[in-house]
Write a protein that holds these residues in place. Structure first.
Motif, PDB file in Angstrom:
ATOM      1  N   VAL A 162       0.907  -1.236   0.046  1.00 45.37           N
ATOM      2  CA  VAL A 162      -0.003   0.226   0.092  1.00 45.37           C
ATOM      3  C   VAL A 162       0.902   1.090  -0.028  1.00 45.37           C
ATOM      4  O   VAL A 162       1.712   1.284   1.028  1.00 45.37           O
ATOM      5  N   VAL A 163       0.677   1.962  -1.148  1.00 44.37           N
ATOM      6  CA  VAL A 163       1.598   3.401  -1.089  1.00 44.37           C
ATOM      7  C   VAL A 163       0.460   4.335  -1.097  1.00 44.37           C
ATOM      8  O   VAL A 163      -0.179   4.682  -2.098  1.00 44.37           O
ATOM      9  N   THR A 164       0.640   5.164  -0.183  1.00 39.80           N
ATOM     10  CA  THR A 164      -0.537   6.078  -0.200  1.00 39.80           C
ATOM     11  C   THR A 164      -0.327   7.388   0.649  1.00 39.80           C
ATOM     12  O   THR A 164       0.852   7.510   1.548  1.00 39.80           O
ATOM     13  N   ASN A 165      -0.984   8.586   0.214  1.00 40.38           N
ATOM     14  CA  ASN A 165      -0.892   9.954   0.729  1.00 40.38           C
ATOM     15  C   ASN A 165      -2.220  10.461   1.224  1.00 40.38           C
ATOM     16  O   ASN A 165      -2.899  11.137   0.750  1.00 40.38           O
ATOM     17  N   PRO A 166      -2.511   9.962   2.826  1.00 46.26           N
ATOM     18  CA  PRO A 166      -3.687  10.293   3.203  1.00 46.26           C
ATOM     19  C   PRO A 166      -3.796  11.914   3.591  1.00 46.26           C
ATOM     20  O   PRO A 166      -2.644  12.358   3.739  1.00 46.26           O
ATOM     21  N   PRO A 167      -4.940  12.473   3.660  1.00 49.22           N
ATOM     22  CA  PRO A 167      -4.890  13.885   4.025  1.00 49.22           C
ATOM     23  C   PRO A 167      -4.395  14.039   5.272  1.00 49.22           C
ATOM     24  O   PRO A 167      -4.572  13.388   6.315  1.00 49.22           O
ATOM     25  N   TYR A 168      -3.321  14.987   5.375  1.00 47.71           N
ATOM     26  CA  TYR A 168      -2.527  15.180   6.528  1.00 47.71           C
ATOM     27  C   TYR A 168      -2.676  16.609   7.411  1.00 47.71           C
ATOM     28  O   TYR A 168      -1.876  17.160   7.989  1.00 47.71           O
ATOM     29  N   GLY A 169      -3.815  17.209   7.182  1.00 43.84           N
ATOM     30  CA  GLY A 169      -4.227  18.231   7.939  1.00 43.84           C
ATOM     31  C   GLY A 169      -3.810  19.637   7.620  1.00 43.84           C
ATOM     32  O   GLY A 169      -3.778  20.645   8.317  1.00 43.84           O
ATOM     33  N   GLU A 170      -2.922  19.889   6.530  1.00 52.73           N
ATOM     34  CA  GLU A 170      -2.364  20.832   6.025  1.00 52.73           C
ATOM     35  C   GLU A 170      -3.084  21.495   4.799  1.00 52.73           C
ATOM     36  O   GLU A 170      -3.921  22.540   5.160  1.00 52.73           O
ATOM     37  N   ARG A 171      -3.379  20.775   4.005  1.00 54.51           N
ATOM     38  CA  ARG A 171      -4.196  21.182   2.683  1.00 54.51           C
ATOM     39  C   ARG A 171      -5.794  20.621   2.770  1.00 54.51           C
ATOM     40  O   ARG A 171      -6.542  21.197   2.252  1.00 54.51           O
ATOM     41  N   MET A 172      -5.746  19.486   3.478  1.00 55.14           N
ATOM     42  CA  MET A 172      -6.957  18.911   3.671  1.00 55.14           C
ATOM     43  C   MET A 172      -7.286  18.396   5.056  1.00 55.14           C
ATOM     44  O   MET A 172      -6.458  17.715   5.709  1.00 55.14           O
ATOM     45  N   GLY A 173      -8.676  18.902   5.448  1.00 57.10           N
ATOM     46  CA  GLY A 173      -8.936  18.263   7.145  1.00 57.10           C
ATOM     47  C   GLY A 173      -8.160  19.036   7.982  1.00 57.10           C
ATOM     48  O   GLY A 173      -7.216  20.009   7.889  1.00 57.10           O
ATOM     49  N   THR A 174      -8.437  18.800   9.552  1.00 56.47           N
ATOM     50  CA  THR A 174      -7.858  19.390  10.447  1.00 56.47           C
ATOM     51  C   THR A 174      -6.561  18.555  10.918  1.00 56.47           C
ATOM     52  O   THR A 174      -6.793  17.323  10.715  1.00 56.47           O
ATOM     53  N   LEU A 183      -7.709   9.675  11.685  1.00 62.51           N
ATOM     54  CA  LEU A 183      -7.695   8.744  10.367  1.00 62.51           C
ATOM     55  C   LEU A 183      -6.441   8.062  10.210  1.00 62.51           C
ATOM     56  O   LEU A 183      -6.673   6.896   9.877  1.00 62.51           O
ATOM     57  N   PHE A 184      -5.218   8.602  10.480  1.00 60.61           N
ATOM     58  CA  PHE A 184      -3.976   7.693  10.689  1.00 60.61           C
ATOM     59  C   PHE A 184      -4.036   6.612  11.556  1.00 60.61           C
ATOM     60  O   PHE A 184      -3.642   5.448  11.198  1.00 60.61           O
ATOM     61  N   PHE A 185      -4.762   6.695  12.736  1.00 61.83           N
ATOM     62  CA  PHE A 185      -4.782   5.673  13.752  1.00 61.83           C
ATOM     63  C   PHE A 185      -5.505   4.555  13.353  1.00 61.83           C
ATOM     64  O   PHE A 185      -5.513   3.465  13.171  1.00 61.83           O
ATOM     65  N   ASN A 186      -6.888   4.993  12.667  1.00 61.23           N
ATOM     66  CA  ASN A 186      -8.017   4.097  12.044  1.00 61.23           C
ATOM     67  C   ASN A 186      -7.315   3.399  10.931  1.00 61.23           C
ATOM     68  O   ASN A 186      -7.727   2.220  10.714  1.00 61.23           O
ATOM     69  N   PRO A 201       4.480  14.843  13.256  1.00 61.20           N
ATOM     70  CA  PRO A 201       4.661  13.498  13.965  1.00 61.20           C
ATOM     71  C   PRO A 201       3.550  13.350  14.947  1.00 61.20           C
ATOM     72  O   PRO A 201       3.270  12.263  15.105  1.00 61.20           O
ATOM     73  N   LYS A 202       2.682  14.163  15.555  1.00 63.57           N
ATOM     74  CA  LYS A 202       1.600  14.021  16.371  1.00 63.57           C
ATOM     75  C   LYS A 202       0.649  13.242  15.790  1.00 63.57           C
ATOM     76  O   LYS A 202      -0.126  12.386  16.328  1.00 63.57           O
ATOM     77  N   MET A 203       0.682  13.237  14.267  1.00 62.82           N
ATOM     78  CA  MET A 203      -0.498  12.502  13.410  1.00 62.82           C
ATOM     79  C   MET A 203      -0.277  10.899  13.616  1.00 62.82           C
ATOM     80  O   MET A 203      -1.055  10.111  13.525  1.00 62.82           O
TER      81      MET A 203
END
Ligand SMILES: C[S@@+](CC[C@H](N)C(=O)[O-])C[C@H]1O[C@@H](n2cnc3c(N)ncnc32)[C@H](O)[C@@H]1O
Length: 448
Positions: A374-386, A393-396, A417-419
């Motif tokens: 799996v190679v992926t780029n989930p939204p990480y709160g800068e340009r999408m979401g908080t 999302l990362f935990f789930n 890194p908190k994410m």
């Protein structure tokens, strides 16, 4: 042995400067001499997003092998010494570099005013025609920024020398065009590393070989708010070692399909410049260097590169078609993203090969048994979401992968890194990467 450059008006130095390498000197000679010389060793600089330097170095060594005479990683890129005829195919094959520059000169400087004499004495007329538009960009290192302060002024002073040079030699002055210049020059001014310290700064003068960034492959349609930079996507796929064995690759946050397209090109061994090369073979002029005098006036180099381009396009078209369907998979919650990904994939004839579907990454099951990645780029709160939403999302996602993707590997691009602190998986790889203004990490996991 070529004579040193005489800098008649070189103010307070009043000396003759030697180019850093004799071979580099040919780059400032009139075209008659350039054509006649057999020597074509040059110095180049390839820039890349911070964090990709060692991967770029590895890629460059693999491609150029014995023809390399020097290779040094520097902050945000690599410096390469090699023959120009070997370098050009590599320039158009690198998946990791953002831009490629050829070094035209290097001089010690004390202050910004020195730039005027240097540029007025440079033989620009063997590099460009006065009818061509140009622009000059200046980059300072920290010390230069602190002492010299104004990079715009540096570009302006250099531009004044260039324009006066043309007026003296041809009676005409070329025009600056910041948005659509035909020739782009780069000045890098850094603290001098020379122990004799003739001057506190070193100016390195480059021409941008392609104009458009190398990371702009030409497949991306506009309309998505957070597409991933193509060379970072390629780096993730390379860190994941995809293509070494027959396996599935899945991107469950597919967006515009960047990771899948880069994976397809890696798998098919197609250069990332494939679409631009195809444009070129159809009579378009996708790269600045095709208009540069040094390239146009070197007919051997010109036909060598155009033969190479033709071969890459013919072979590339065939090998992209040979990618079996059922290898590359993507999904996204947003139906508009799926449409964009389809459109982008179609540019390379991959819309039938790559399987796309609408759906939630947190419930999406693996498309087939392992091996897979799996190679992926989930939204990480800068340009999408908080940031909070992203952490959840990362935990789930990590829990879902751990429970359902056993035998797969996963490579995730994460921001703060908190994410990803809450992810209960041991990382097999952790690579810091600068994605524009954002400090990110590519995190690799083996899912048992
Ligand atoms: C940062 S973007 C990916 C960009 C992509 N790598 C590209 O280059 O275009 C994140 C994507 O994840 C999608 N997304 C957000 N939450 C999702 C979820 N739970 N399941 C699937 N997709 C999701 C968004 O619609 C968006 O397209």
């Amino acid at each position: 042995m070529l004579p040193p450059v005489s800098l008649k008006n070189f103010g307070h130095y009043n000396m003759r400067l030697q180019w850093p390498q004799d071979d580099a000197f040919i780059t400032c000679l009139p075209r008659r001499i350039f054509n006649n010389t057999q020597r074509s060793m040059k110095q180049f600089f390839l820039s890349c997003p911070k964090g990709l330097e060692s991967l770029l170095e590895e890629e460059c060594r693999k491609f150029l092998g014995e023809s390399l005479t020097g290779l040094r990683a520097s902050d945000g890129g690599i410096k390469v010494d090699t023959d120009i005829k070997n370098f050009l195919p590599y320039l158009l094959s690198t998946r990791l570099a953002s831009r490629g520059y050829m070094q035209l000169g290097q001089w010690p400087i004390n202050r910004l005013q020195d730039l005027y004499d240097l540029s007025r004495n440079f033989e620009f007329e063997s590099w460009m025609d006065w009818r061509q538009t140009f622009k000059i960009t200046t980059l300072f290192d920290l010390k230069a920024k602190y002492v010299l302060n104004n990079s715009l002024l540096a570009s302006q002073i250099f531009k004044d020398g260039l324009v006066d040079r043309f007026r003296d030699v041809t009676g005409n002055r070329p025009t600056v065009d910041v948005k659509h210049s035909q020739i782009s020059f780069l000045l890098r001014i850094e603290e001098s590393r020379n122990t004799s310290k003739i001057a506190p700064f070193m100016l390195t003068f480059y021409v941008d070989m392609t104009g458009i960034p190398l990371s702009n492959r030409g497949y991306r349609a506009p309309g998505h708010e957070a597409p991933l930079r193509e060379n970072i996507a390629a780096a993730m796929v390379m860190w994941a070692n995809f293509g070494e064995q027959a396996e599935i690759l899945v991107d469950p946050f597919v967006g515009t399909g960047t990771i899948l397209i880069e994976s397809a090109m890696i798998l098919a061994k197609v250069p990332p410049s494939f679409l631009k090369l195809r444009d070129w073979t159809k009579g378009r002029r996708p790269y600045d260097m095709l208009e540069h005098l040094w390239f146009q006036n070197n007919s051997a180099l010109n036909s060598q590169l155009s033969d190479w381009a033709n071969t890459q396009v013919t072979m590339g078209e065939k090998s992209l078609l040979k990618i079996p369907s059922g290898i590359l998979w993507g999904s996204d919650l947003d139906p508009n993203a799926i449409l964009l990904a389809k459109k982008n994939l179609a540019r390379l004839g991959l819309d039938r090969t790559v399987r796309l579907s609408e759906g939630n990454a947190l419930t999406m099951m693996p498309p087939g048994p392992p091996p897979g990645v799996v190679v992926t780029n989930p939204p990480y709160g800068e340009r999408m979401g908080t940031p909070e939403e992203s952490a959840e999302l990362f935990f789930n996602l990590s829990e879902h992968l751990k429970n359902n993707y056993k035998g797969y590997r996963a490579y995730l691009l994460a921001g703060d890194p908190k994410m990803h602190k809450g992810i209960h998986l041991k990382t097999s790889c952790k690579k810091p990467v600068r994605n524009g203004d954002i400090e990110c990490r590519v995190l690799g996991y083996n899912l048992f």
